[in-house]
Design an enzyme around this catalytic site. Structure first.
Site, PDB file in Angstrom:
ATOM      1  N   GLY A  30     -14.409   5.260   4.610  1.00 48.14           N
ATOM      2  CA  GLY A  30     -13.691   6.319   5.133  1.00 48.14           C
ATOM      3  C   GLY A  30     -14.158   6.945   6.527  1.00 48.14           C
ATOM      4  O   GLY A  30     -15.272   6.429   6.984  1.00 48.14           O
ATOM      5  N   ASP A  31     -13.370   7.773   6.978  1.00 42.40           N
ATOM      6  CA  ASP A  31     -13.910   8.525   8.584  1.00 42.40           C
ATOM      7  C   ASP A  31     -14.451  10.039   8.313  1.00 42.40           C
ATOM      8  O   ASP A  31     -13.819  10.698   7.313  1.00 42.40           O
ATOM      9  CB  ASP A  31     -12.805   8.426   9.414  1.00 42.40           C
ATOM     10  CG  ASP A  31     -12.435   6.792   9.867  1.00 42.40           C
ATOM     11  OD1 ASP A  31     -13.601   6.272  10.176  1.00 42.40           O
ATOM     12  OD2 ASP A  31     -11.231   6.589   9.904  1.00 42.40           O
TER      13      ASP A  31
ATOM     14  N   GLU B 208       0.827  -0.972   0.016  1.00 43.38           N
ATOM     15  CA  GLU B 208       0.067  -0.081   0.020  1.00 43.38           C
ATOM     16  C   GLU B 208       1.081   1.286   0.006  1.00 43.38           C
ATOM     17  O   GLU B 208       1.956   1.143   0.709  1.00 43.38           O
ATOM     18  CB  GLU B 208      -0.826   0.003   1.392  1.00 43.38           C
ATOM     19  CG  GLU B 208      -1.879   1.334   1.466  1.00 43.38           C
ATOM     20  CD  GLU B 208      -2.833   1.043   2.414  1.00 43.38           C
ATOM     21  OE1 GLU B 208      -3.296  -0.236   2.606  1.00 43.38           O
ATOM     22  OE2 GLU B 208      -3.057   1.856   3.338  1.00 43.38           O
TER      23      GLU B 208
ATOM     24  N   GLN C  37       5.086   6.841  14.823  1.00 42.92           N
ATOM     25  CA  GLN C  37       4.058   6.466  13.863  1.00 42.92           C
ATOM     26  C   GLN C  37       3.359   5.463  14.617  1.00 42.92           C
ATOM     27  O   GLN C  37       1.876   5.402  14.150  1.00 42.92           O
ATOM     28  CB  GLN C  37       4.886   6.130  12.705  1.00 42.92           C
ATOM     29  CG  GLN C  37       4.331   5.308  11.831  1.00 42.92           C
ATOM     30  CD  GLN C  37       5.203   4.274  10.842  1.00 42.92           C
ATOM     31  OE1 GLN C  37       6.386   3.945  11.305  1.00 42.92           O
ATOM     32  NE2 GLN C  37       4.759   4.061   9.618  1.00 42.92           N
TER      33      GLN C  37
ATOM     34  N   HIS D   9      -8.220   2.900  -3.665  1.00 43.34           N
ATOM     35  CA  HIS D   9      -8.812   3.196  -2.807  1.00 43.34           C
ATOM     36  C   HIS D   9      -9.799   3.979  -2.955  1.00 43.34           C
ATOM     37  O   HIS D   9      -9.616   5.095  -3.565  1.00 43.34           O
ATOM     38  CB  HIS D   9      -7.949   3.610  -1.395  1.00 43.34           C
ATOM     39  CG  HIS D   9      -6.968   2.469  -0.913  1.00 43.34           C
ATOM     40  ND1 HIS D   9      -6.785   2.544   0.441  1.00 43.34           N
ATOM     41  CD2 HIS D   9      -6.294   1.641  -1.452  1.00 43.34           C
ATOM     42  CE1 HIS D   9      -5.771   1.396   0.584  1.00 43.34           C
ATOM     43  NE2 HIS D   9      -5.416   0.683  -0.602  1.00 43.34           N
TER      44      HIS D   9
END
Ligand code: FAD
Length: 281
Positions: A102-103, A8, A206, A71
């Site tokens: 999605g958010d 990704e 991260q 995506h």
């Protein structure tokens, strides 16, 4: 069946030229994943965020000759936006989509034309039949908004039944969650292949951010690595690569359908993992 292996990547920020990712893709070009998926911010329509995702997916498909998966988070898209994006993807020979909800993005009122990913999947199938291969997301530890694991799996089943060809999982650090999840979904009649999402840790900040967002559990063995090497970036990177490689070896030995690597555009990490696992696939 041979296990799948995918990566990704994410498009460069809007403030940077899209071409900066070409160097990354060039450096990844000696690795031969089954596909490379490209993330897309949920805040945009086909005119902006989607547009940049499409540009990067186009380069993967047509410049670097790897299969691209686009995506598509739908929470802020209209049906018209989605139709436009599908046309653009088709025009560029991109035939695979990761269909997502999605958010909610602060400051943007959701369009409410697609409430859940299942609505997007049904729409794509209705509008384009079998033209696109559709992937969807799944959550071995449950989705963060869900209070009930079984209910989450029921919704997943509805999503798959709407026309999903394969699932890609949220990242996790404890394989036991993944195998328990697989057992549960197979019993629920979900039979499509599931790629396991693996994120090699490259820095402490991260990982703290990702765990906050997606709620993945940190096993003791992993916490010990963070405690011991958290302030030593080189050591943490090495330990993170070893940890992810061991996770992958265990997943493959236990017949996982595939591995989806969240490489976060990190060429060094992608090569290290590829070297470690290429004879296992
Ligand atoms: P859904 O399948 O709609 O599920 C969301 C929640 O709603 C779950 O709690 C589910 O149980 C519940 N639900 C589902 N269907 C129903 C229903 N019919 N009725 C009531 N409740 C329901 N986000 C981005 O913005 N861009 C990206 O590029 C991106 N890439 C991702 C890649 C992967 C592999 C994964 C795992 C996630 C990615 N995400 C991305 C994050 C994703 O958008 C969020 O996790 C989001 O919160 C849920 O998306 P979903 O498609 O799983 O939603």
């Amino acid at each position: 069946m041979k296990a799948k292996f995918s990566f990704e990547v994410f498009p460069p920020k809007q403030t940077m030229p899209v071409e900066v990712i070409y160097k990354t893709l060039e450096e990844l070009s000696d690795i031969k994943p089954d596909f490379i998926s490209v993330t897309c911010g949920a805040g945009g329509s086909s005119a902006n965020a989607g547009g940049r995702m499409i540009e990067v997916a186009d380069a993967i498909q047509n410049k670097y000759h790897r299969k691209a998966v686009a995506h598509m988070p739908c929470i802020n898209l209209s049906k018209n936006d989605v139709s436009e994006m599908l046309k653009e993807l088709d025009k560029r020979g991109i035939d695979s989509i990761l269909a997502l909800r999605g958010d909610k993005v602060p400051g943007i009122e959701p369009k409410k034309e697609f409430i859940h990913a299942v609505d997007l999947i049904s729409f794509i199938r209705r509008e384009t039949g079998d033209k696109f291969k559709i992937y969807a997301a799944c959550y071995p530890e449950g989705h963060t908004e869900s209070n009930d694991f079984d209910e989450d799996i029921n919704f997943l089943k509805q999503k798959v039944d709407a026309g999903v060809d394969g699932l890609i999982s949220q990242l996790f650090f404890d394989n036991n969650f993944f195998f328990y999840f697989i057992e549960k979904i197979r019993r629920a009649g979900i039979n499509v292949p599931v790629e396991a999402g693996i994120m090699p840790v490259t820095n402490k900040k991260q990982i703290e951010k990702m765990v906050n967002i997606c709620g993945a559990s940190l096993p003791v063995k992993f916490r010990k690595i963070l405690d011991k090497y958290g302030d030593n970036p080189d050591a943490l990177k090495d330990a993170g690569i070893i940890y992810a490689s061991e996770q992958i070896a265990d997943l493959l030995a236990r017949d996982a359908d595939g591995i989806h690597l969240y490489v976060m555009n990190n060429v060094y990490v992608a090569h290290k993992i590829d070297d470690a696992i290429k004879n296992l696939l």
